[in-house]
Design an enzyme around this catalytic site. Structure first.
Site, mmCIF file in Angstrom:
data_model
loop_
_atom_site.group_PDB
_atom_site.id
_atom_site.type_symbol
_atom_site.label_atom_id
_atom_site.label_comp_id
_atom_site.label_asym_id
_atom_site.label_seq_id
_atom_site.Cartn_x
_atom_site.Cartn_y
_atom_site.Cartn_z
ATOM 1 N N SER A 174 70.003 58.194 41.621
ATOM 2 C CA SER A 174 68.616 57.805 41.416
ATOM 3 C C SER A 174 67.860 57.806 42.744
ATOM 4 O O SER A 174 68.307 57.231 43.730
ATOM 5 C CB SER A 174 68.554 56.411 40.791
ATOM 6 O OG SER A 174 67.217 56.001 40.618
ATOM 7 N N GLY A 175 66.691 58.455 42.730
ATOM 8 C CA GLY A 175 65.889 58.547 43.939
ATOM 9 C C GLY A 175 66.156 59.773 44.769
ATOM 10 O O GLY A 175 65.549 59.948 45.825
ATOM 11 N N THR A 179 64.153 64.604 39.179
ATOM 12 C CA THR A 179 63.037 64.816 38.249
ATOM 13 C C THR A 179 62.002 65.759 38.836
ATOM 14 O O THR A 179 61.497 66.654 38.149
ATOM 15 C CB THR A 179 62.391 63.460 37.914
ATOM 16 O OG1 THR A 179 63.379 62.594 37.352
ATOM 17 C CG2 THR A 179 61.262 63.638 36.924
ATOM 18 N N ASN A 233 63.960 54.289 43.491
ATOM 19 C CA ASN A 233 63.044 55.393 43.199
ATOM 20 C C ASN A 233 61.846 54.842 42.453
ATOM 21 O O ASN A 233 61.992 54.043 41.529
ATOM 22 C CB ASN A 233 63.766 56.458 42.359
ATOM 23 C CG ASN A 233 62.930 57.708 42.167
ATOM 24 O OD1 ASN A 233 61.876 57.850 42.779
ATOM 25 N ND2 ASN A 233 63.394 58.602 41.314
ATOM 26 N N SER A 236 61.968 56.905 38.618
ATOM 27 C CA SER A 236 63.361 57.179 38.271
ATOM 28 C C SER A 236 63.479 57.492 36.788
ATOM 29 O O SER A 236 62.945 56.781 35.929
ATOM 30 C CB SER A 236 64.234 55.971 38.617
ATOM 31 O OG SER A 236 65.568 56.182 38.198
ATOM 32 N N SER A 237 64.178 58.585 36.471
ATOM 33 C CA SER A 237 64.431 58.938 35.074
ATOM 34 C C SER A 237 65.529 58.034 34.540
ATOM 35 O O SER A 237 66.635 58.007 35.074
ATOM 36 C CB SER A 237 64.860 60.403 34.958
ATOM 37 O OG SER A 237 63.835 61.257 35.345
ATOM 38 N N GLY A 459 73.224 61.238 38.581
ATOM 39 C CA GLY A 459 74.386 61.468 39.423
ATOM 40 C C GLY A 459 75.361 60.307 39.367
ATOM 41 O O GLY A 459 75.178 59.310 38.657
ATOM 42 N N GLU A 461 77.129 57.000 40.030
ATOM 43 C CA GLU A 461 76.563 55.708 40.429
ATOM 44 C C GLU A 461 77.677 54.717 40.694
ATOM 45 O O GLU A 461 78.652 54.623 39.926
ATOM 46 C CB GLU A 461 75.620 55.181 39.336
ATOM 47 C CG GLU A 461 74.349 56.008 39.183
ATOM 48 C CD GLU A 461 73.358 55.377 38.239
ATOM 49 O OE1 GLU A 461 73.730 54.356 37.614
ATOM 50 O OE2 GLU A 461 72.231 55.886 38.125
#
Length: 1570
Positions: A174-175, A179, A233, A236-237, A459, A461
């Site tokens: 994330s970040g 996206t 992020n 973030s998605s 990704g 985590e």
């Protein structure tokens, strides 16, 4: 083998050592000791100066898992390579340092084989504009720097060439920028339009198809409903998505299909600190109108519990109201109307109110009926308030015999409320995805040829506390990593097989064991589902099952039990061991909603809510029940979230396995989201998690280094003697390897490449470096010997020269002494002579002075005597004159006095007599009566004189007006006479060219002279008529001269006869005016009558109104002679069929050489005029003949500057078209003229647009100039007609039909303006398209400057292979094209403003295209290339100067300064400051781009990393959002709008080129022959 590896570590060698802060730190070898069985190497840190010691036994170095040597550092020239596989030493620190170096240079993309590594800059960068889309279109990824557009283009090309589906996997934590990357990849496919020419054109919003706009509109929708702000992020998605972009057989986008995975439902009800809920809720609160706020009871976000949990409601730099408008527009784009949007917002508002429900009570949950939140929820969802309140606080247990309802605790009631909210939002999200698929996806599957999938997946985590979401995410990454490893392994093995080398299967770490642990038959997911279906299942029970099944020796690599926890478990993933907390695992896996609440929602009065829930239930149907099976429990009916995710993941992997996969790994460089900050340890862990390091490890286990024979020979040929260079390339490579590499297992020779084990290239580089050092030592020795000998020879030469100089100096001194002695004697002699002569001259001067004084004295005495005598004479003369005058004055005064006295006496006597008479009254009356009679007589005389004077004045004014008009006619006659003389000369020349009969020419000249003499006689007659007006009538009747015509002056004679008739009319009017007759005013032809309109009659006045039909029926002899003179029908010939038929009598007389008398000429002219009227009525025939003759089959004169065509020869089509149009207007054919001109305009445009490339230059330029000429003629005719209408208007009122005529003229001028614009636009587009194919090859690739030629392969390999790669275009090709354009615009007399615009656009295209290409070139920019480019540009600039084209140098300023930058020194910070001063026009980002891409030769020192960091820091400090590239010049449009030049100052001409007349002549003779 170990000794060979250790031999590389010599003094000065750089290696890497681990560091806690920097991950790896560089150190330099300062000493190395190798004994019989042990090695000791000492390093010194480059940054900190610390000492690092490596010690090991040689035997241990031979073992694979024992101690290993420190990783070597790559040479500085390749440390910042854009592809990690090009590194000589492929290891973890080298990979990390390469990415870090490029990131410091603001290069966020790096290749690692087939993988693109993207590091998030956390800053706004100009890397995705249309100019970059154009740069990467139709280009190999090896030609340009790494970019996600290159991956997208590669996927698109693979789909086209191999006809296979493609997938682009974008992964990262994330970040990291997943996206954004996926969004720009979709934008690339939507905005790029692949043409048949092979060049990708960039579409704007208006050029996109509806499907492409809908595909792009899905991004803001999915971001609004599926993205949220997190600590890592701002966008973030919170779900995974797979987008299939569908293409038809023409490779056009025809649709898209979305698949979503694992939406984070828990975010709806809870957000950690500093995080937000989904964007759509904050957009709703900020963007709703006041009426909608009141209807939905929406206030500020802080009033809702679902939105204020994280404590943050705004994102810096983001306007939620504007984002809400963008979301609504996107919803409208995909077909969701405003009514449906209102329904969506109603459900979202209901969810916000649902979170505000106040559930009270201690043991039993209670919900107040007057709770405003409850009322808003039930109102918006249109459900039963009592039922909803009941099933929030109660639950129902169904047994075989009865239903039991029990109360819930407040905690349980909150869980039920949150589960309802999550269920509704998840259903709404799924409904949106389904709606997008139904709208955007292609309805007919047979039209889908292939698709390109874009997977935006979370990704790996690893947090401090990991729950069910992280477990599913890491499970998906395990599957993707397995696919990635298998794909890399497959590519490696395929290349080995293709090269036919001896190889063994590569052993790589397979994570299948971890995957089986998760998804196996008795895996973690299976045990979780089993525990979830048990009524009494708990998280603790789930953990105990895991411990009992997997806490054993067989699973210790994949599963472990934490030492200090009984509610957690550890899974050994490929990237890291992750500890998961089992709390809420079962609740999140079940994700259940009470059946009573589901039934209540499905019975809602809201049709939209029922549709949403129905679509959601169809996506996950309940399992079918049979009569033989027992009744399943409610929990058993519903599929769990884990099983759903597993099934979707299996489907995703099946889809990916059937496609060709491309990988993009996104990296997050720091936790603070700070711009351009790099944390090495964090990046290294992500490289390990995303599989990049694993890819490198797999490559290293085989043959990681692969060089073609040409590349290997070009680099290592120096190791062999020169007599072995003449063999083949492969033989040379084999000889090098066999001589210097003893172990043949360390390399393999394939068909086109050589494969090396890890470390072999480093060994060969060391040998190459040692050989260069030996050669350098030998050169130094020879150079030092040469220097010493040269110094000795120079000293010996200097000593000899010094001796010579000394001896020369002594001899010069002796010579000087002798010269001084001789000079002294000469000086003495001269002085004595001088002294004697001076004494003599002094005596001589004294004597002369004495004589002069005596003579002056004598002369003065004589002069004084003479002056006294002259003065005496003058005095005597004056005195005598004075005496005479005095006597005369005295005599005159006496005479006057005497006369005065006498006259006074006589006057006195007369006065006395008058006084006596005045005393008598009768005398006074007589005097008075006489005076009165005299006054009356004088008054009558005055009255008669005034009347006579008035009559005379009126007659005089009338005669003056007539005489003035006559003078004007006479002046026009003189002008006509001059025109006749010029036309006569032209006709004489034409006749001479046709027949070459000199005898006939002389006869014609004599006849012409007689005509001129008669004209002079006529002028004398006019003068006589002016002097004697009373005799004009008789002279007009008896002395009308006739002029004999000739074959070449027929048209001129016709004009003369018309003028003679006009003169006769004027004479008659003048005579009648002189005789006192009342004449009506002359009635010349009025253009207003051609439109069939007159003013309305005044009161008491009768005027005959003439209609259009009546006017058309009038005899053409009533037309103005002036009109017929200006538009001579005798020169209106072009097409034999039409124009020959129109004026056949006149031109037959010309061609046959017969003479025509005045009477016969007049009758034939009248006949021709009637023929004109008849032909003009044949509208279609006229259009067809003019279009065919003047446009389609016209032989355009060739542009040349040696023998340029005259303006008459260029513009005759425009003048002939204008002549036809004016004739139509004169005869009243207004609408016909509009149709005629419109057909001409369409034909010209169609004709010019049919040419392409260089063939379009001549017709487009020719007709562009002619169209402007036609426009100028139309404007001129408009002004003349308007002037005549104003002169003949009655009482200032214009004719009724004049308004329609003005409207037609405006329309024609507008159409001509548009035609000019279209022709200029078409010309520029064709020129740009032609020129754009030449620019890169001619300006950038061409090497015209001898002595500085650079070969892509190297001089040695080119010489060996005898290969010469010449660019497809040279600078001469561009100059030839520019010569052609310049010659055309000058030969066809194009306006200077248009010429300036054409050159401005073309030169700007050259400068911008060449500069942008140079900026994007990889391994290209060098000082030699800069000199070649500078030379090419200078040739273009010289051409511009020689042709007086301004603006050439400013358009190339960017490119010229870029070439200067490449040639300047770049070794120190001071050099960089000089570059900034010299290259003042370049932005810091452009300078940074050029410096970072500078390609140093082998003999040059590469740009130092600290210099690159200094340049990059200036970019950060000066301009963060600037663009590195210039704005591209559009090929299909003009930069500046076309400005129509003002009309030309011209007069209509009736001219035909000689070749046209000759063509008619041949046609006539062929007609007569047949």
């Amino acid at each position: 083998m170990a000794r060979q590896a250790v031999a590389i570590y010599t003094k000065g060698t750089k290696a890497w050592f681990e560091d806690d802060n920097e991950a790896w730190i560089s150190a330099t070898c300062i000493s190395d000791e190798t004994n019989a069985d042990r090695v000791r190497i000492v390093f010194e840190g480059d940054a900190n100066g610390e000492e690092y010691i490596f010690e090991a036994d040689l035997d241990n170095l031979e073992k694979p898992h024992e101690s290993t040597l420190p990783p070597l550092r790559n040479p500085s020239s390749i440390e910042s390579t854009d592809d990690l596989t090009n590194l000589s030493y492929l290891n973890d620190p080298s990979v990390l340092y390469a990415i870090r170096s490029r990131y410091a240079e603001h290069s966020i993309y790096t290749y690692s084989g087939i993988v693109l590594i993207a590091v998030n800059p956390f800053d706004v960068v100009d890397l995705y504009g249309p100019h970059l889309v154009q740069q990467y279109s139709c280009r190999s990824r090896a030609d340009l720097p790494p970019h996600l557009f290159a991956i997208a283009e590669e996927a698109y090309r693979c789909m086209m060439e191999k006809q296979t589906d493609q997938t682009i996997i974008v992964s990262g934590e994330s970040g990291a920028g997943k996206t954004v990357s996926a969004k720009y990849i979709m934008r690339y496919f939507a905005t790029a339009d692949d043409q048949a020419s092979g060049q990708l054109n960039i579409k704007d919003d208006h050029e996109m198809t509806q499907v492409e706009r809908q595909v792009l509109a899905t991004n803001p929708i999915m971001e609004a409903f599926g993205n949220a702000k997190t600590t890592r992020n701002d966008n973030s998605s919170r779900f995974g998505k797979y987008i299939e972009i569908q293409f038809d057989h023409g490779r056009n986008i025809i649709g898209a299909k979305f698949r979503t995975y694992l939406l984070e439902r828990s975010r709806l009800i809870f957000q950690p600190p500093t995080e937000r809920n989904y964007h759509i809720f904050y957009q709703l609160c900020a963007g709703l109108s006041d009426n909608d706020r009141e209807t939905l009871a929406i206030g500020d976000y802080i009033t809702f519990k679902y939105l204020n949990a994280g404590g943050v409601g705004e994102i810096p730099g983001v306007n939620d109201a504007q984002e809400f408008d963008a979301t609504r527009h996107a919803l409208s784009t995909i077909g969701i109307v405003e009514g449906r949007q209102a329904n969506i917002f109603t459900i979202l508002a209901a969810l916000l109110h649902l979170g505000n429900l106040e559930i009270t009570g201690r043991n039993d949950a209670m919900l107040l009926d007057n709770d405003s939140a409850l009322q808003n929820v039930t109102r918006l969802l249109q459900i039963n308030p009592a039922g909803f309140s009941k099933w929030i606080t109660r639950k129902q247990i169904i047994t075989r015999s009865e239903k039991i309802v029990t109360k819930l605790t407040p905690v349980q009631a909150h869980l039920v409320k949150d589960s309802v909210a999550k269920y509704i939002y998840a259903s709404l999200f799924q409904w949106l995805v389904n709606n997008i698929n139904e709208t955007v996806s292609c309805a007919r599957p047979e039209e889908i040829a292939n698709f390109i999938g874009v997977l935006d997946i979370y990704g790996f985590e690893h947090f401090e506390k990991n729950s069910f979401e992280q477990f599913c995410i890491n499970y998906a990454n395990e599957k993707l990593q397995q696919q990635f490893n298998q794909h890399i392994f497959k590519l490696e093995q395929e290349e080995y097989i293709h090269e036919k080398i001896n190889w063994t299967f590569i052993d790589f770490t397979d994570n299948q064991k971890c995957i089986d642990l998760i998804e196996g038959r008795l895996g973690i997911l299976a045990l979780l589902d089993e525990e979830s279906r048990l009524p009494g299942g708990t998280d603790q029970g789930f953990c105990q099952k895991l411990y009992s099944h997997f806490d054993n020796e067989a699973q210790k690599d994949c599963f472990q039990k934490p030492r200090f926890s009984n509610t957690a478990f550890i899974v050994g993933h490929y990237a890291h061991d992750v500890e998961y907390e089992s709390q809420n695992f079962l609740d999140k896996n079940r994700d259940s909603v009470p059946d009573e609440q589901v039934a209540l929602l499905r019975n809602s009065n809201s049709e939209f809510l029922k549709e949403v829930l129905e679509k959601s239930s169809q996506m996950h149907p309940l399992p079918e029940q049979t009569g033989n099976k027992k009744r399943l429990s409610d929990n058993a009916k519903r599929p769990t979230l884990g099983s759903i995710f597993k099934q979707s993941l299996v489907g995703l992997m099946d889809t990916i396995s059937m496609t060709n996969v491309h990988y993009i790994r996104c990296i997050k460089p720091n936790e603070e989201k700070a711009a351009w900050k790099f944390e090495p340890n964090m990046v290294l862990s992500q490289l390990r998690a995303c599989g990049v390091l694993e890819t490198i490890r797999i490559s290293c286990t085989g043959y990681p280094s692969r060089w073609t024979f040409a590349e290997f020979a070009d680099r290592y040929y120096i190791l062999m003697s020169s007599d072995q260079w003449n063999v083949g390339v492969k033989d040379l490579c084999t000889a090098i390897l066999s001589k210097f590499v003893d172990d043949t297992s360390q390399y393999q020779i394939g068909l086109s490449k050589i494969f090396f084990r890890s470390g072999q290239l480093a060994y060969l580089d060391k040998l190459r470096s040692d050989h260069f050092n030996a050669c350098a030592t030998l050169l130094q020795k020879q150079i030092r010997r040469f220097i010493c000998r040269q110094r000795y020879l120079r000293l010996r030469y200097l000593v000899i020269q010094l001796q010579c100089i000394t001896r020369q100096w002594i001899a010069k001194r002796q010579l000087q002494h002798l010269r001084e002695e001789k000079a002294a004697v000469v000086i003495q002699t001269s002085w004595r002579r001088y002294h004697a002569r001076q004494a003599f001259l002094a005596q001589l001067r004294w004597i002369i002075l004495l004589q002069a004084a005596i003579r002056r004295h004598q002369t003065r005495k004589v002069f004084l005597n003479e002056r006294q005598h002259f003065a005496a004479l003058r005095i005597q003369k004056i005195v005598r004159g004075w005496l005479v005058r005095r006597w005369y004055k005295r005599q005159m005064s006496h005479i006057i006095m005497l006369q005065a006295c006498l006259r006074r006496r006589l006057a006195t006597k007369q006065l006395m007599m008058l006084k006596s008479e005045a005393r008598s009254m009768n005398h006074l009356k007589d005097v008075s009566y006489k005076l009165e009679n005299k006054v009356v007589e004088l008054t009558q005389v005055m009255t008669g004189l005034k009347s006579e004077n008035k009559v005379l004045v009126d007659k005089t004014a009338q005669l003056q007006v007539e005489l003035n008009s006559w003078k004007d006619k006479y002046q026009k006659l003189q002008e006509q006479h001059k025109a006749l003389e010029s036309s006569h000369k032209e006709l004489l020349l034409a006749e001479a060219a046709w027949k070459a009969d000199s005898v006939e020419k002389e006869a014609l000249a004599r006849k012409h002279e007689s005509s001129v003499a008669k004209m002079k006689d006529q002028e004398k007659e006019i003068q006589r008529l002016k002097q004697h007006p009373s005799q004009q009538e008789e002279s007009g009747k008896t002395k009308l001269p006739t002029i004999d015509t000739t074959t070449d002056t027929t048209a001129a004679t016709w004009r003369m006869l018309e003028m003679q008739r006009e003169i006769s009319k004027l004479k008659a009017q003048l005579v009648r005016a002189t005789a006192g007759q009342s004449l009506p005013p002359p009635s010349p032809y009025r253009p207003a009558e051609a439109f069939g309109s007159l003013r309305e009659p005044a009161k008491g006045e009768e005027i005959e109104m003439a209609t259009i039909g009546q006017i058309r029926s009038r005899s053409l002899s009533d037309l103005s002679a002036t009109r017929r003179r200006q538009h001579s029908i005798s020169e209106m010939v072009f097409r034999p069929k039409f124009f020959g038929r129109l004026f056949k009598p006149v031109f037959l007389s010309k061609l046959r050489g017969t003479s025509i008398s005045r009477n016969s000429l007049h009758s034939k002219t009248e006949h021709s005029a009637e023929e004109i009227d008849r032909i003009l009525r044949e509208e279609k025939a006229l259009q067809a003949e003019v279009i065919e003759g003047l446009i389609e089959t016209l032989a355009i004169p060739s542009p040349t500057m040696d023998y340029p065509s005259s303006p008459k020869e260029v513009f005759f089509p425009a003048h002939l078209i204008n002549l036809c149009a004016v004739q139509m207007w004169n005869m009243g054919y207004v609408q016909e003229s509009w149709r005629f001109l419109f057909a001409i305009i369409q034909s010209i445009q169609k004709h010019c647009l049919s040419f392409h490339g260089e063939h379009a230059i001549i017709p487009c330029v020719f007709w562009l100039s002619n169209v402007h000429e036609l426009l100028s003629l139309i404007v001129l005719s408009e002004h003349e007609l308007e002037k005549e209408v104003q002169q003949h208007a009655l009482d200032g009122q214009r004719p009724i039909g004049w308004h329609e005529f003005e409207k037609l003229i405006r329309t024609v001028k507008y159409e001509l303006h548009c035609l000019e614009d279209n022709l200029c636009h078409s010309l520029l587009c064709e020129l740009k398209n032609t020129l754009s194919k030449m620019i890169i090859s001619a300006i950038i690739d061409s090497q015209s400057l001898p002595g500085f030629v650079i070969s892509e392969r190297g001089r040695f390999i080119n010489k060996l292979l005898s290969v010469s790669s010449q660019p497809s275009y040279e600078v001469d090709d561009i100059l030839k094209l520019m010569d052609k354009v310049w010659c055309a615009v000058k030969s066809y007399y194009v306006e200077e403003t248009i010429i300036a615009q054409i050159w401005s656009e073309l030169l700007q295209l050259i400068g911008v295209t060449a500069f942008n290409d140079l900026l994007m070139r990889k391994n290209f920019s060098s000082w030699k290339r800069a000199m070649q480019i500078q030379y090419n540009i200078s040739r273009v600039e010289e051409w511009c100067k020689s042709h007086d084209i301004p603006g050439g140098t400013p358009q190339f300023e960017y490119l010229m300064q870029a070439t200067k930058l490449l040639q300047l020194k770049k070794a120190t910070v001071q050099d960089i400051d000089n570059i900034y001063d010299i290259c003042w026009i370049l932005t810091p980002m452009q300078i940074q781009k050029l410096v970072s891409q500078y390609h140093a030769a082998d003999y040059e020192t590469a740009v130092k990393p600290e210099i690159l960091r200094t340049v990059a820091s200036r970019v950060i400090n000066s301009e963060k959002n600037s663009s590195s590239q210039l704005d591209t010049v559009p090929l299909g449009d003009m930069i500046q709008p076309y400005k129509v030049p003002p009309p030309r100052a011209i007069q209509p001409q009736n001219y035909l080129p000689e070749w046209v007349i000759y063509r008619i002549y041949l046609f006539r003779h062929s007609t007569l022959f047949f």
